[in-house]
Design a protein around this motif. Structure first.
Motif, PDB file in Angstrom:
ATOM      1  N   GLU A  67      31.212 -52.564 -13.265  1.00  0.00           N
ATOM      2  CA  GLU A  67      32.540 -52.048 -12.912  1.00  0.00           C
ATOM      3  C   GLU A  67      33.216 -51.346 -14.069  1.00  0.00           C
ATOM      4  N   ILE A  68      33.089 -51.922 -15.304  1.00  0.00           N
ATOM      5  CA  ILE A  68      33.885 -51.333 -16.394  1.00  0.00           C
ATOM      6  C   ILE A  68      33.055 -50.852 -17.570  1.00  0.00           C
ATOM      7  N   GLY A  69      31.740 -50.971 -17.486  1.00  0.00           N
ATOM      8  CA  GLY A  69      30.907 -50.339 -18.505  1.00  0.00           C
ATOM      9  C   GLY A  69      30.830 -51.069 -19.833  1.00  0.00           C
ATOM     10  N   ILE A  70      31.017 -52.372 -19.800  1.00  0.00           N
ATOM     11  CA  ILE A  70      30.802 -53.185 -21.004  1.00  0.00           C
ATOM     12  C   ILE A  70      29.516 -53.972 -20.769  1.00  0.00           C
ATOM     13  N   PRO A  71      28.560 -53.992 -21.729  1.00  0.00           N
ATOM     14  CA  PRO A  71      27.305 -54.697 -21.473  1.00  0.00           C
ATOM     15  C   PRO A  71      27.537 -56.156 -21.090  1.00  0.00           C
ATOM     16  N   ALA A  72      26.783 -56.642 -20.108  1.00  0.00           N
ATOM     17  CA  ALA A  72      26.926 -58.037 -19.665  1.00  0.00           C
ATOM     18  C   ALA A  72      26.752 -58.992 -20.837  1.00  0.00           C
ATOM     19  N   ASP A  73      25.902 -58.617 -21.805  1.00  0.00           N
ATOM     20  CA  ASP A  73      25.677 -59.506 -22.953  1.00  0.00           C
ATOM     21  C   ASP A  73      26.921 -59.652 -23.826  1.00  0.00           C
ATOM     22  N   ASP A  74      27.899 -58.766 -23.655  1.00  0.00           N
ATOM     23  CA  ASP A  74      29.128 -58.835 -24.465  1.00  0.00           C
ATOM     24  C   ASP A  74      30.262 -59.510 -23.704  1.00  0.00           C
ATOM     25  N   ILE A  75      29.923 -60.174 -22.607  1.00  0.00           N
ATOM     26  CA  ILE A  75      30.979 -60.798 -21.785  1.00  0.00           C
ATOM     27  C   ILE A  75      30.742 -62.305 -21.700  1.00  0.00           C
ATOM     28  N   THR A  76      31.740 -63.052 -22.131  1.00  0.00           N
ATOM     29  CA  THR A  76      31.689 -64.520 -21.980  1.00  0.00           C
ATOM     30  C   THR A  76      32.323 -64.860 -20.641  1.00  0.00           C
ATOM     31  N   LEU A  77      31.727 -65.817 -19.943  1.00  0.00           N
ATOM     32  CA  LEU A  77      32.292 -66.211 -18.667  1.00  0.00           C
ATOM     33  C   LEU A  77      32.660 -67.685 -18.693  1.00  0.00           C
ATOM     34  N   GLU A  78      33.855 -67.992 -18.271  1.00  0.00           N
ATOM     35  CA  GLU A  78      34.305 -69.397 -18.261  1.00  0.00           C
ATOM     36  C   GLU A  78      34.791 -69.779 -16.867  1.00  0.00           C
ATOM     37  N   GLU A  79      34.466 -71.017 -16.483  1.00  0.00           N
ATOM     38  CA  GLU A  79      34.958 -71.551 -15.208  1.00  0.00           C
ATOM     39  C   GLU A  79      35.284 -73.027 -15.430  1.00  0.00           C
ATOM     40  N   GLY A  80      36.074 -73.582 -14.550  1.00  0.00           N
ATOM     41  CA  GLY A  80      36.149 -75.036 -14.455  1.00  0.00           C
ATOM     42  C   GLY A  80      37.234 -75.727 -15.240  1.00  0.00           C
TER      43      GLY A  80
END
Ligand code: CDP
Length: 806
Positions: free
Chosen positions: A540-553
């Motif tokens: 969607e926004i053109g930032i590599p997935a490896d540069d994205i931290t994902l948090e849940e919970g």
């Protein structure tokens, strides 16, 4: 020499966005023992709780003797219903609008029910304390059969409800009756049945089973008496909803409660509901001022938390002589155990059972479901399915087979002539759903061709000849299934739990250097959300997935959401993720245009950058734009680059699939060997094909378990006969066959990226497919219906009953 400017393909590959089989980022931790599960949480001075449980399925509790337990070294407290009553916590509300005892209040209603909670300095002392508690019981008559429970002279199970003729879902007509839920047109369906060329009738039983995740349920409660803040770690599939429920029940202000779901070792619906252990650990922490941990063992998990299925589905299906289905009728008796603790959206007391017309264009249908109390454990959760869609799919896929026998037709052809056609979508079903998209004929033909269906039938006919001629003792079964799921609960106008609308959420923050953090209202239990949701953002926004931290919970940081179950994460939170990404992209476009000194409309998005239209050499990458957002903000525009989206889906999504199973049955031993299993799934736009394949393999293995051996069985005294993994079948690699996976892609028209859910499809489609294969093997000998699970003993008995052992 390599050109230094990356090509578009290289830039796309670098993102690892949607469609890429990105490796699961979670697994670095999980495969190296670095997961952080509830039982890994260790806090200073932490105490441990353990339950005294009832050995009886129905008994009055006259006295609880706690004195000897209090003498056990390390035991600090024994909590009973009498202690909870002044706090109003001896009963708790269930998700289904009923109430449930937290600790036995005068009587017990199922074996394994929580009677007292022993708190001690360590787990072993707590267990010794449990042994030392003496409880006086007076046995009462037990009912484990829902039909007997509805007889006039059946014992009254819920004395607390005596005389109440109205329940949470309308009138109650008997003391053990919970509700009647009706959908569709009864009179019209009966008229169709009366006039039909052919009516096939059968009782289809989907037995009681259990999600049995690898990690059992547990919680750690820590009340900080100085700050007044309660922190509750737990195996929660819906942490925000748990925070709201804890606040409502305890009276603690919601901002003073922090609920954290750490890593979860599988949920499958088991971790949606609220359990006595959660309440007792909170109460014990408030009382002692110390953190209190409760983690159930395997037997407790199998005996007391969240069973699944237990639906008796009486069906009638009407058709013309040529096989065009004209009507479907179903009456379900639903065994809900001692309390109605089903986890369904409020307006759907039998979940999405009204998707039981399946993949077929059935003009007239009627469904009635009667919920009934018995002396079994409560629950009724969606074990890897979207509420009761698994029962619905099993019902219709068995009824199709029963009809095929009655019509003496090939079951593949019967399906084909009744499928909803591609051009009929969006399709309004007779039981009230609007199916969003589908192309069933293409999927079906692809599946039949892939397995060489005609050749398989010829081989089966030859094997039958050989069997009759005494040359073999093996029979071949070909199981067919075409299922339609309904996932992504759901539109807030239709779906809520305890009044909380079932939207979901995502918040994305882009850091100045162009990396990002995203937080969602869902919680992964092994599905790989950290991997796949980052892929949506990357595209969607053109930032590599490896540069994205994902948090849940973590409810203190994640935006409010209704959690993960019913394959709703991708349809709802996945959509929120795309929408939040689009908000960021819109601001990024303004910043890019400002930096490039052109009008906003003169730049366009290109993989990982905005370029000036017609001048691709003039661009700003997302990395540059991110930095600018924190430093050269557009005059009059706020600095920063972040967005949040709360997404209320306009409809659910309707994934579907075509499954074919080939089984060889040894008539003399009852052994069934899966020779081939082909699974074609259509989940719309595919985010990560490798993860989808993993989801399909896992779901099919659970389907194999359920269809071929897994069962929570009770004797007539209400003793649970399957509360250990010696008795409750969990397939190992030994029993698990190879699976052949395939797909078609029919995007959802209303989902921002066209994705539908997939996690549960293989369980929904797999169970009828395995079961139909067993039935198909015996079809030439007159078998129309035999109840699951099809373990060796039951298959042997079926063969014996058909006279094949003479
Ligand atoms: O709600 P839950 O996560 O159990 O189920 P789901 O939404 O079906 O997703 C299961 C996993 O499959 C997630 O990691 C999804 O992102 C992934 N998935 C996918 O890659 N493509 C789809 N169209 C659907 C799910």
């Amino acid at each position: 020499m390599k050109d230094e400017v990356p090509t578009t393909e290289e830039r796309v590959a670098n993102l690892k966005g949607m469609g890429s089989s990105r490796k699961r980022v979670e697994d670095v931790r999980f495969t190296q023992g670095r997961g952080n599960y509830v039982d890994d949480i260790k806090l200073d001075g932490m105490l441990f709780g353990d339950f005294v449980r009832s050995p009886y399925a129905h008994a009055r509790v006259t006295t609880i003797h706690t004195e000897e337990a209090m003498k056990v070294p390390g035991v600090l407290a024994v909590i009973t219903a009498a202690d909870l009553e002044p706090l109003g916590l001896h009963w708790m509300p269930t998700l289904a609008g009923d109430k449930q005892m937290v600790l036995a209040d005068g009587k017990v209603l199922f074996q394994g029910q929580e009677v007292a909670f022993v708190v001690a300095t360590d787990r072993y002392a707590a267990a010794d304390g449990v042994e030392a508690v003496e409880v006086d019981y007076e046995e009462l008559p037990v009912v484990v059969d829902p039909f007997k429970a509805m007889e006039p002279d059946a014992p009254v199970l819920r004395e607390d409800l005596e005389g109440q003729t109205e329940g949470a879902h309308g009138p109650r007509r008997h003391h053990n009756h919970i509700f009647t839920w009706e959908q569709g047109d009864k009179d019209a369906t009966e008229a169709v049945m009366a006039e039909a060329d052919v009516v096939a009738e059968e009782m289809i039983y989907y037995h009681r089973t259990h999600p049995s995740p690898l990690e059992t349920c547990g919680s750690v409660a820590s009340m900080d008496k100085v700050t007044g803040k309660l922190t509750l770690w737990g195996t929660f599939q819906a942490p925000h909803a748990i925070r709201t429920v804890v606040s409502l029940i305890s009276g603690i202000a919601e901002h003073n409660i922090r609920v954290i779901s750490p890593d979860i070792g599988g949920g499958f619906g088991n971790k949606v509901g609220a359990y006595a252990g959660y309440v007792c650990s909170v109460v014990a922490s408030i009382v002692t001022g110390k953190p209190v941990k409760w983690v159930e063992d395997r037997m407790e998990n199998l005996m007391s938390t969240a069973f699944a299925r237990d639906y008796w589905m009486q069906g009638k299906i009407a058709a013309t002589k040529e096989g065009k289905i004209t009507g479907l009728w179903c009456h379900t008796t639903a065994d809900h155990g001692g309390f109605d603790a089903c986890a369904d959206p409020t307006k759907f007391p039998a979940g999405f059972m009204n998707i039981c017309t399946g993949s077929y264009d059935i003009p007239t249908a009627y469904l009635a479901v009667d919920g009934v109390y018995t002396n079994k454990a409560p629950g009724g959760v969606a074990y890897r399915c979207s509420f009761r869609v698994t029962e619905a799919a099993y019902f219709i896929e068995r009824m199709i087979e029963v009809l095929a026998i009655k019509l003496n037709m090939d079951a593949a052809e019967l399906r084909r002539i009744n499928f909803i056609k591609k051009e009929q979508f969006p399709y309004n079903s007779a039981l009230g759903w609007e199916y969003d998209s589908g192309d069933y004929h293409t999927a079906w033909d692809k599946a039949l061709n892939a397995v060489g269906y005609d050749d398989l039938r010829a081989e089966q006919a030859q094997q039958l000849e050989d069997f009759k001629a005494g040359k073999t003792r093996r029979l071949m079964g070909i199981g067919l299934t075409h299922f339609t799921e309904i996932v992504g609960a759901g539109p807030v106008k239709n779906c809520d739990i305890l009044g909380l609308g079932m939207f979901d959420s995502c918040e994305i923050r882009i850091h100045p250097t162009g990396s990002a953090i995203a937080r969602l209202g869902t919680i992964s239990q092994g599905q790989g959300h950290a991997t796949t949701f980052a892929q949506i953002i990357a595209s969607e926004i053109g930032i590599p997935a490896d540069d994205i931290t994902l948090e849940e919970g973590d409810t203190d940081t994640a935006p409010y959401g209704l959690g993960t179950y019913g394959s709703r994460s991708t349809p709802v939170a996945g959509a929120a993720t795309a929408m939040a990404g689009r908000k960021i992209k819109a601001k990024a476009q303004m910043i890019a245009a400002y930096l490039l000194e052109v009008h906003d409309d003169d730049v366009e998005f290109d993989v990982d950058r905005f370029v000036v239209k017609g001048a691709p050499e003039r661009f700003k990458t997302m990395k540059e734009i991110a930095f600018a957002a924190y430093n050269q903000a557009i005059p009059g525009v706020e600095p920063g680059l972040e967005a949040v989206s709360y997404y209320d889906p306009p409809n659910m999504t309707y994934p579907f699939g075509a499954y074919i199973c080939v089984l060889d049955i040894d008539v003399d031993t009852g052994e069934a060997e899966v020779r081939k299993f082909y699974a074609l799934d259509d989940c719309g736009t595919r985010i990560n094909p490798m993860i989808i394949e993993g989801q399909v393999h896992g779901g099919l293995t659970e389907a194999l378990a359920i269809a071929m051996g897994q069962e929570i069985a009770y004797d007539e005294m209400g003793n649970n006969k399957s509360a250990t993994l010696m008795d409750f079948f969990i397939p190992t690699s030994w029993e698990t066959p190879n699976y052949e996976t395939d797909h078609t892609t029919t995007p959802s028209p209303h989902h921002p990226i066209g994705a539908k859910g997939v996690g549960e499809s293989p369980n929904v489609g797999g169970v009828p497919c395995f079961s139909n294969a067993v039935h198909d093997a015996f079809r030439p000998f007159g078998l129309t219906q035999s109840h699951m699970p099809h373990d060796h003993w039951r298959i042997w008995k079926t063969a014996n009953g058909l006279g094949l052992h003479s």
